[in-house]
Design a protein around this motif. Structure first.
Motif, mmCIF file in Angstrom:
data_model
loop_
_atom_site.group_PDB
_atom_site.id
_atom_site.type_symbol
_atom_site.label_atom_id
_atom_site.label_comp_id
_atom_site.label_asym_id
_atom_site.label_seq_id
_atom_site.Cartn_x
_atom_site.Cartn_y
_atom_site.Cartn_z
ATOM 1 N N HIS A 20 1.105 4.141 -2.962
ATOM 2 C CA HIS A 20 0.867 5.572 -2.698
ATOM 3 C C HIS A 20 2.081 6.408 -3.090
ATOM 4 O O HIS A 20 1.941 7.473 -3.702
ATOM 5 N N LYS A 39 0.832 -1.211 0.000
ATOM 6 C CA LYS A 39 0.000 0.000 0.000
ATOM 7 C C LYS A 39 0.868 1.263 0.000
ATOM 8 O O LYS A 39 0.604 2.211 -0.732
ATOM 9 N N TYR A 82 5.041 15.775 2.173
ATOM 10 C CA TYR A 82 4.262 14.592 1.787
ATOM 11 C C TYR A 82 4.622 13.398 2.679
ATOM 12 O O TYR A 82 3.746 12.687 3.156
ATOM 13 N N ASN A 83 5.915 13.193 2.902
ATOM 14 C CA ASN A 83 6.349 12.076 3.756
ATOM 15 C C ASN A 83 5.847 12.250 5.189
ATOM 16 O O ASN A 83 5.429 11.279 5.825
ATOM 17 N N ASP A 84 5.888 13.472 5.687
ATOM 18 C CA ASP A 84 5.367 13.733 7.038
ATOM 19 C C ASP A 84 3.863 13.451 7.095
ATOM 20 O O ASP A 84 3.368 12.872 8.059
ATOM 21 N N GLN A 85 3.149 13.863 6.036
ATOM 22 C CA GLN A 85 1.709 13.608 5.981
ATOM 23 C C GLN A 85 1.423 12.103 5.941
ATOM 24 O O GLN A 85 0.529 11.612 6.627
ATOM 25 N N MET A 86 2.214 11.362 5.158
ATOM 26 C CA MET A 86 2.055 9.904 5.079
ATOM 27 C C MET A 86 2.271 9.284 6.463
ATOM 28 O O MET A 86 1.497 8.427 6.898
ATOM 29 N N ASP A 87 3.309 9.733 7.167
ATOM 30 C CA ASP A 87 3.564 9.218 8.514
ATOM 31 C C ASP A 87 2.394 9.502 9.448
ATOM 32 O O ASP A 87 1.995 8.642 10.232
ATOM 33 N N ARG A 88 1.850 10.724 9.353
ATOM 34 C CA ARG A 88 0.704 11.065 10.203
ATOM 35 C C ARG A 88 -0.492 10.170 9.901
ATOM 36 O O ARG A 88 -1.202 9.733 10.808
ATOM 37 N N GLU A 89 -0.729 9.909 8.630
ATOM 38 C CA GLU A 89 -1.852 9.040 8.240
ATOM 39 C C GLU A 89 -1.649 7.618 8.740
ATOM 40 O O GLU A 89 -2.598 6.949 9.140
ATOM 41 N N LEU A 90 -0.413 7.136 8.698
ATOM 42 C CA LEU A 90 -0.124 5.766 9.137
ATOM 43 C C LEU A 90 -0.440 5.557 10.614
ATOM 44 O O LEU A 90 -0.825 4.457 11.009
ATOM 45 N N LYS A 113 -2.579 7.569 12.448
ATOM 46 C CA LYS A 113 -3.774 8.321 12.843
ATOM 47 C C LYS A 113 -4.507 7.545 13.935
ATOM 48 O O LYS A 113 -4.692 6.333 13.840
#
Length: 175
Positions: A53, A49, A141-149, A151
């Protein structure tokens, strides 16, 4: 654990907390039993996944997830001189694959090779200013991906989770 797989496939269990439907009904029309899945399978599903992304996000910059892995490997080892062999070890890939990735990144002016004064058979791989600009731009973007992971996780849970992942990594290195 595997002996239960046949039973769960032949007989439907009640739809309690053990079975959950996939979040995306349009792509996934089966039910799964997360408690039955081997941990390696879970990691594989998560990795796939993330890979998908990242490839989608990087497409606009004409880069791939694998190329990003090389760029980040160099970035995170910037105090050291890094070679294609080092990248092989870090990313767990074969030498021809690493050389191919480096060649494509060099064509895109994202990395440059610097002769190794201690070994004429190898070169050091260095990020270019273009790569540094890209990595800086892509950090959000990487920080946002980490936050989503993570959440829904508390800060303590995230710290614990990172520790668990580090321990799993060490365990698999010794396996």
């Amino acid at each position: 654990m595997y002996e239960k797989i046949e039973k769960s496939q032949s007989k439907k269990e009640d739809k309690g907390s053990n079975e959950k439907k996939c979040a995306s009904k349009s792509r996934c029309h089966h039910e799964r039993n997360p408690e039955m899945e081997p941990l390696g399978h879970k990691f594989k599903m998560i990795t796939e996944k993330i890979h998908k992304h990242q490839d989608e996000a990087l497409k606009k910059d004409d880069l791939t997830f694998s190329q990003m892995g090389v760029l980040l490997s160099i970035l995170f080892h910037e105090e050291d001189f890094i070679t294609a062999g080092d990248i092989c070890q870090i990313l767990q890939i074969k030498h021809p694959s690493a050389v191919g990735l480096i060649n494509r990144l060099e064509e895109k002016k994202m990395v440059e090779r610097i002769p190794n004064p201690n070994d004429s058979r190898s070169s050091y791989i260095k990020l270019t200013p273009k790569a540094m600009d890209f990595l800086h731009k892509n950090k959000e973007y990487n920080d946002q991906m980490d936050r989503e992971l993570v959440k829904g996780f508390s800060d303590d849970e995230v710290r614990m989770f990172r520790g668990f992942l580090d321990r799993i990594y060490c365990n698999i290195e010794k396996f």
